[in-house]
Scaffold this active site. Sequence first.
Site, PDB file in Angstrom:
ATOM      1  CG  ASN A   9      -1.819   1.238   1.537  1.00 29.56           C
ATOM      2  OD1 ASN A   9      -1.794   1.995   0.457  1.00 29.56           O
ATOM      3  ND2 ASN A   9      -2.273   1.496   2.608  1.00 29.56           N
ATOM      4  CE  LYS A  33      -0.239   3.447   4.693  1.00 35.03           C
ATOM      5  NZ  LYS A  33      -0.095   3.554   6.290  1.00 35.03           N
ATOM      6  CG  HIS A  50      -5.721   1.983   5.416  1.00 37.27           C
ATOM      7  ND1 HIS A  50      -5.254   2.940   6.331  1.00 37.27           N
ATOM      8  CD2 HIS A  50      -4.840   1.127   5.610  1.00 37.27           C
ATOM      9  CE1 HIS A  50      -4.233   2.855   6.720  1.00 37.27           C
ATOM     10  NE2 HIS A  50      -3.822   1.713   6.200  1.00 37.27           N
ATOM     11  CD  GLU A  86      -2.954   5.661   6.814  1.00 42.26           C
ATOM     12  OE1 GLU A  86      -3.084   5.963   5.403  1.00 42.26           O
ATOM     13  OE2 GLU A  86      -2.035   5.274   7.227  1.00 42.26           O
ATOM     14  CD  GLU A 109      -3.480  -2.232   7.840  1.00 41.39           C
ATOM     15  OE1 GLU A 109      -2.372  -2.623   7.151  1.00 41.39           O
ATOM     16  OE2 GLU A 109      -4.064  -1.250   7.512  1.00 41.39           O
ATOM     17  N   GLY A 153       2.393   2.445  10.880  1.00 44.12           N
ATOM     18  CA  GLY A 153       3.560   3.488  10.614  1.00 44.12           C
ATOM     19  C   GLY A 153       4.114   4.091  11.822  1.00 44.12           C
ATOM     20  CB  SER A 202       5.454  -1.620  12.063  1.00 45.60           C
ATOM     21  OG  SER A 202       5.000  -0.282  12.149  1.00 45.60           O
TER      22      SER A 202
HETATM   23  P1  PGA Z   1       2.730   0.595   7.578  1.00 45.74           P
HETATM   24  O1  PGA Z   1       1.435   0.567   7.287  1.00 45.74           O
HETATM   25  O2  PGA Z   1       3.418  -0.846   6.997  1.00 45.74           O
HETATM   26  O3  PGA Z   1       3.670   1.609   7.275  1.00 45.74           O
HETATM   27  O4  PGA Z   1       2.656   0.147   9.147  1.00 45.74           O
HETATM   28  C1  PGA Z   1       0.411  -0.280   6.995  1.00 45.74           C
HETATM   29  C2  PGA Z   1      -0.886   0.184   6.569  1.00 45.74           C
HETATM   30  O5  PGA Z   1      -1.174   1.041   6.624  1.00 45.74           O
HETATM   31  O6  PGA Z   1      -1.453  -0.649   5.766  1.00 45.74           O
END
Ligand code: PGA
Length: 251
Positions: A9, A11, A95, A97, A167, A173, A213
């Site tokens: 992903n 983003k 997601h 976000e 998640e 992140g 992460s």
């Molecule tokens: P990350 O993001 O691997 O940077 O923690 C995962 C995600 O948001 O799908």
Amino acid sequence: MRNTLVIGNWKMNKTLEEAVELVVRLKEKATDFPPSAEVVLAPPALYLASIAMLEEPWHKLAAQNCSHHDYGAFTGEISAPMLKSMAVDYCIIGHSERRTYFHETDALLAAKVDACLRNGIQPVFCCGEQLKQRKEREHFVTVLNQLQQGLFHLTPAQLSDVVIAYEPVWAIGTGQTASPEEANEMHTFIRQQLSAHFGEVAANDLRILYGGSVSAGNAASLLACSDIDGALVGGASLHVRDFAAIIGAAS
Ligand code: PGA
């Protein structure tokens, strides 16, 4: 048998030139990817057509979001039929976000899941608890509620086209990943809940990815867990060596 699915992903990152370079450099490593691993790239929607035109057989494409409408006067939106017409196979839905920054509600996410399924796109439905909820031991009930609101209206046949991504929000992140035990415990719980609602066959066939992460260093221990069927990778998917190592751990 559930094959391992690794989704990158990206983003809202990379210019077009950088995006194409990332795909080209990943291609150089693709001969080493385990044949059992399914690799999916989720670039910004703007680049889907350019990357689809590279026609790389070693990966599929995902969108990061889509409208719950199929067409119409919805300025700025992208629909599931449009994604389907660009050879997109998957779409990330819900997601954290999007839930947080764009205020996407459970009802809207259920409608987006439906839009994907009626247009032949496999939704990658994200769920996960906040840190406070885990500390207060509310993580199971939180995730169950997200599943109930987003997916429980489906039939078992429809569920077979769904992928779930667990998640934990506190791991996204942050560099602070769930331990393999914490992640697998939740994945097993999710499968049990789906089994109770949709039946054992549907639940056993469904892939449940872990995200938060995931790195070259921790991927192997996470992917070795019995109920972890792949990874939804954010930050590490922007770097060729890291993402290739995560795919390599998916054997
Ligand atoms: P990350 O993001 O691997 O940077 O923690 C995962 C995600 O948001 O799908």
